[in-house]
Design a protein around this motif. Structure first.
Motif, PDB file in Angstrom:
ATOM      1  N   PHE A 180      19.142  14.327 -22.099  1.00  0.00           N
ATOM      2  CA  PHE A 180      17.989  13.963 -22.918  1.00  0.00           C
ATOM      3  C   PHE A 180      17.599  15.162 -23.786  1.00  0.00           C
ATOM      4  O   PHE A 180      16.858  16.040 -23.333  1.00  0.00           O
ATOM      5  CB  PHE A 180      16.799  13.568 -22.043  1.00  0.00           C
ATOM      6  N   PRO A 181      18.068  15.251 -25.048  1.00  0.00           N
ATOM      7  CA  PRO A 181      17.564  16.302 -25.932  1.00  0.00           C
ATOM      8  C   PRO A 181      16.094  16.093 -26.265  1.00  0.00           C
ATOM      9  O   PRO A 181      15.400  17.030 -26.667  1.00  0.00           O
ATOM     10  CB  PRO A 181      18.446  16.159 -27.177  1.00  0.00           C
ATOM     11  N   ASP A 182      15.636  14.877 -26.095  1.00  0.00           N
ATOM     12  CA  ASP A 182      14.241  14.476 -26.242  1.00  0.00           C
ATOM     13  C   ASP A 182      14.017  13.373 -25.211  1.00  0.00           C
ATOM     14  O   ASP A 182      14.956  12.629 -24.889  1.00  0.00           O
ATOM     15  CB  ASP A 182      13.975  13.956 -27.661  1.00  0.00           C
ATOM     16  N   PRO A 183      12.822  13.259 -24.634  1.00  0.00           N
ATOM     17  CA  PRO A 183      12.609  12.213 -23.630  1.00  0.00           C
ATOM     18  C   PRO A 183      12.935  10.810 -24.098  1.00  0.00           C
ATOM     19  O   PRO A 183      13.210   9.937 -23.274  1.00  0.00           O
ATOM     20  CB  PRO A 183      11.116  12.357 -23.300  1.00  0.00           C
ATOM     21  N   ASP A 184      12.948  10.568 -25.423  1.00  0.00           N
ATOM     22  CA  ASP A 184      13.205   9.233 -25.951  1.00  0.00           C
ATOM     23  C   ASP A 184      14.630   9.058 -26.485  1.00  0.00           C
ATOM     24  O   ASP A 184      14.953   8.023 -27.060  1.00  0.00           O
ATOM     25  CB  ASP A 184      12.208   8.903 -27.068  1.00  0.00           C
ATOM     26  N   VAL A 185      15.471  10.074 -26.308  1.00  0.00           N
ATOM     27  CA  VAL A 185      16.849  10.030 -26.804  1.00  0.00           C
ATOM     28  C   VAL A 185      17.780  10.393 -25.649  1.00  0.00           C
ATOM     29  O   VAL A 185      17.574  11.400 -24.967  1.00  0.00           O
ATOM     30  CB  VAL A 185      17.055  11.010 -27.978  1.00  0.00           C
ATOM     31  N   SER A 186      18.815   9.568 -25.427  1.00  0.00           N
ATOM     32  CA  SER A 186      19.735   9.806 -24.317  1.00  0.00           C
ATOM     33  C   SER A 186      21.183   9.810 -24.803  1.00  0.00           C
ATOM     34  O   SER A 186      21.589   8.932 -25.572  1.00  0.00           O
ATOM     35  CB  SER A 186      19.549   8.742 -23.229  1.00  0.00           C
ATOM     36  N   LEU A 187      21.950  10.790 -24.355  1.00  0.00           N
ATOM     37  CA  LEU A 187      23.396  10.850 -24.553  1.00  0.00           C
ATOM     38  C   LEU A 187      24.036  10.642 -23.191  1.00  0.00           C
ATOM     39  O   LEU A 187      23.757  11.394 -22.247  1.00  0.00           O
ATOM     40  CB  LEU A 187      23.820  12.197 -25.142  1.00  0.00           C
ATOM     41  N   LYS A 188      24.896   9.632 -23.082  1.00  0.00           N
ATOM     42  CA  LYS A 188      25.393   9.216 -21.783  1.00  0.00           C
ATOM     43  C   LYS A 188      26.915   9.310 -21.708  1.00  0.00           C
ATOM     44  O   LYS A 188      27.616   9.007 -22.673  1.00  0.00           O
ATOM     45  CB  LYS A 188      24.982   7.760 -21.501  1.00  0.00           C
ATOM     46  N   PHE A 189      27.388   9.710 -20.530  1.00  0.00           N
ATOM     47  CA  PHE A 189      28.810   9.714 -20.237  1.00  0.00           C
ATOM     48  C   PHE A 189      28.981   9.232 -18.808  1.00  0.00           C
ATOM     49  O   PHE A 189      28.214   9.594 -17.912  1.00  0.00           O
ATOM     50  CB  PHE A 189      29.393  11.123 -20.384  1.00  0.00           C
ATOM     51  N   ASP A 190      29.990   8.395 -18.575  1.00  0.00           N
ATOM     52  CA  ASP A 190      30.344   8.055 -17.196  1.00  0.00           C
ATOM     53  C   ASP A 190      31.808   7.654 -17.121  1.00  0.00           C
ATOM     54  O   ASP A 190      32.418   7.236 -18.112  1.00  0.00           O
ATOM     55  CB  ASP A 190      29.440   6.956 -16.626  1.00  0.00           C
ATOM     56  N   TYR A 191      32.336   7.793 -15.931  1.00  0.00           N
ATOM     57  CA  TYR A 191      33.685   7.311 -15.636  1.00  0.00           C
ATOM     58  C   TYR A 191      33.545   6.303 -14.506  1.00  0.00           C
ATOM     59  O   TYR A 191      33.013   6.628 -13.432  1.00  0.00           O
ATOM     60  CB  TYR A 191      34.619   8.440 -15.229  1.00  0.00           C
ATOM     61  N   THR A 192      33.995   5.077 -14.738  1.00  0.00           N
ATOM     62  CA  THR A 192      33.826   3.986 -13.794  1.00  0.00           C
ATOM     63  C   THR A 192      35.166   3.654 -13.145  1.00  0.00           C
ATOM     64  O   THR A 192      36.129   3.289 -13.835  1.00  0.00           O
ATOM     65  CB  THR A 192      33.261   2.740 -14.502  1.00  0.00           C
ATOM     66  N   VAL A 193      35.197   3.808 -11.828  1.00  0.00           N
ATOM     67  CA  VAL A 193      36.374   3.438 -11.053  1.00  0.00           C
ATOM     68  C   VAL A 193      36.136   2.041 -10.486  1.00  0.00           C
ATOM     69  O   VAL A 193      35.194   1.833  -9.705  1.00  0.00           O
ATOM     70  CB  VAL A 193      36.635   4.439  -9.911  1.00  0.00           C
ATOM     71  N   LEU A 194      36.960   1.070 -10.890  1.00  0.00           N
ATOM     72  CA  LEU A 194      36.826  -0.315 -10.440  1.00  0.00           C
ATOM     73  C   LEU A 194      37.931  -0.645  -9.443  1.00  0.00           C
ATOM     74  O   LEU A 194      39.105  -0.289  -9.654  1.00  0.00           O
ATOM     75  CB  LEU A 194      36.904  -1.276 -11.629  1.00  0.00           C
ATOM     76  N   ARG A 195      37.543  -1.331  -8.383  1.00  0.00           N
ATOM     77  CA  ARG A 195      38.497  -1.775  -7.372  1.00  0.00           C
ATOM     78  C   ARG A 195      38.202  -3.229  -7.019  1.00  0.00           C
ATOM     79  O   ARG A 195      37.059  -3.674  -7.080  1.00  0.00           O
ATOM     80  CB  ARG A 195      38.379  -0.907  -6.108  1.00  0.00           C
ATOM     81  N   ASN A 196      39.244  -3.992  -6.654  1.00  0.00           N
ATOM     82  CA  ASN A 196      39.045  -5.347  -6.150  1.00  0.00           C
ATOM     83  C   ASN A 196      39.957  -5.564  -4.938  1.00  0.00           C
ATOM     84  O   ASN A 196      40.724  -4.680  -4.560  1.00  0.00           O
ATOM     85  CB  ASN A 196      39.278  -6.395  -7.244  1.00  0.00           C
ATOM     86  N   GLN A 197      39.848  -6.758  -4.354  1.00  0.00           N
ATOM     87  CA  GLN A 197      40.581  -7.049  -3.125  1.00  0.00           C
ATOM     88  C   GLN A 197      41.888  -7.795  -3.379  1.00  0.00           C
ATOM     89  O   GLN A 197      42.525  -8.265  -2.440  1.00  0.00           O
ATOM     90  CB  GLN A 197      39.694  -7.882  -2.190  1.00  0.00           C
TER      91      GLN A 197
END
Length: 459
Positions: free
Chosen positions: A424-441
């Motif tokens: 959050f460079p400012d409380p009203d501005v967000s820069l987001k990064f994520d890596y999602t590992v998906l698994r199924n059966q």
């Protein structure tokens, strides 16, 4: 105002004191001219102090006038999201369009009569790169919210959303949606009436879906497949503040459409989205939240509707029960949610949809999803910007329990491990990064991991 009054009183007292003592000093000076330097010094110090106090009073009056001129501008900020909310406990503030009347009957969150057109908005840009597939850049949402206060008792709010930046008739493209457009009639803090196009008060995200309010580029899977987002439809109901930390909503809304439920999307495509919504058998929904302890928010939601208006001879009922909680302590955030869906008459429903469309949607009798998330704010709280590290585990199974004679497919029992950060460079501005590992059966169809980057802001 209190400071001004104290300064004015001080000046008055000093002036009165000067008027009372100056004749005595004057007579003494006349009797012994040039022989009382101490008295003369006292008079000079007194007059100097009065001049300084008068100068301070003039300065404070100027500040007060400047504040009065700036007041409408500050009041207009009341329709914005809570500044800094993203730095404390994301999502603890009410939704952007949420307003409740005060004890005096005035509406909290709307502007003064001089400014009757409050506005707000949020936007988000996403880059998604599934494993083994090309990356996709998309201006996902451009949302503007407008309201109007007719009086202290009647107000309007709306939300217009453009998805994916471009719309073309008859082609696969973006969408233009009127996600909210309702009137609020403020009666009492504990009883108010709302009607129009409303958001279903289900779960953590549907009403609080602005990008700075949650971690991760995409909304949680549980809040996409098990509880639809964004879920809106025509509705009428009541809401209010019950006191002691409890607030509630209860609506009658247009039902879900059973013909759009599937194992692939869960309930994600089932809302009618206010497009000539069939409402012969309306749905009933409600939410109760508790905010009575610092840093803790607890909630529960329910939904119930018969949903077979497009499936002749079959009218399955869809019931949802949901529990959630959020907790913030020091620089640590935690949240969790559990949602369970029950659908009746799915054997006949699957058979009918397969005959009419040629594809078996494999609709389950029960769907289930839950997630747990922990997050830490790692920068000093005195800094204006913030960095949040988080991890979320989700399980969402759109074939948790099948009707007799139907077997669940492992590919629809899915787990997600989402790890990343929000800056959050400012409380009203967000820069987001994520890596999602998906698994199924499934032993045959493997889920793909996803790299996500996003920018989101609100105002």
């Amino acid at each position: 105002m209190l400071i001004l009054k104290l300064v004015q009183a001080n000046i008055a007292a000093m002036t009165l004191f000067g008027l009372l003592v100056s004749p005595a000093f004057a007579s003494q000076e006349q009797e012994a001219a040039g022989q009382s330097p101490d008295v003369q010094s006292k008079l000079e110090r007194l007059e100097e102090r009065i001049r300084k106090l008068e100068a301070e009073l003039t300065r404070l009056k100027g500040v007060e006038r400047e504040g009065e001129r700036a007041a409408p501008e500050r009041e207009s900020d009341s329709v914005r999201p809570v500044a800094g909310a993203a730095q404390t406990s994301q999502g603890d503030q009410p939704p952007m369009a949420e307003v409740l009347p005060s004890e005096e009957g005035n509406v909290i969150g709307y502007d003064s009569p001089e400014m009757r057109m409050p506005y707000s908005g949020y936007m988000e840009f996403h880059f998604n790169k599934p494993q083994g597939e090309p990356g996709i850049a998309d201006f996902q949402r451009f949302v503007l919210l407008f309201g109007h206060q007719f009086s202290d008792r009647i107000q309007f709010w709306s939300e217009l959303e453009l998805e994916s930046a471009f719309i073309e008739g008859g082609e696969v493209s973006g969408e233009l949606e009127l996600e909210q457009a309702y009137l609020d009639f403020a009666l009492k803090p504990w009883l108010n009436v709302r009607g129009g196009v409303v958001l279903a008060p289900m779960g953590l995200i549907n009403e609080r879906h602005e990008p700075p309010t949650f971690n991760g580029v995409e909304r949680p899977f549980v809040d996409t497949f098990i509880i639809p987002t964004t879920w809106f439809d025509p509705g009428l109901g009541i809401h209010g503040d019950l006191g002691h930390g409890f607030v509630y909503k209860a609506y009658v809304m247009a039902p879900l459409n059973a013909s759009f439920i599937s194992a692939e999307e869960g309930l994600g495509e089932a809302p009618q989205h206010a497009f000539q919504s069939v409402s012969e058998n309306p749905g009933f929904t409600g939410r109760l939240e508790y905010h009575g302890l610092p840093g803790l928010s607890l909630g529960t939601s329910f939904w119930s509707s018969q949903s077979g208006f497009e499936t002749p001879g079959i009218n399955p009922r869809v019931d949802i029960i949901e529990l959630d909680g959020r907790f913030n302590f020091w620089r640590i955030d935690a949240r969790g949610q559990y949602a369970h869906v029950h659908i009746t008459d799915t054997a006949r429903l699957n058979s009918l949809l397969q005959r009419t469309s040629g594809v078996n949607p494999n609709i389950a009798e029960e769907m289930r999803g839950f997630y747990l998330e922990g997050a830490a704010h790692v920068l000093p709280s005195s800094w204006h910007h913030d960095l949040v590290l988080f991890h979320r585990y989700e399980n969402f199974d759109t074939q948790f329990e099948m009707a007799p004679g139907f077997l669940p497919l492992g590919e629809f029992d899915r787990d997600a491990f989402v790890t990343g950060f929000t800056y959050f460079p400012d409380p009203d501005v967000s820069l987001k990064f994520d890596y999602t590992v998906l698994r199924n059966q499934s032993n045959f169809i493997k889920a793909r991991n996803i790299f996500n980057f996003g920018i989101g802001w609100w105002f």
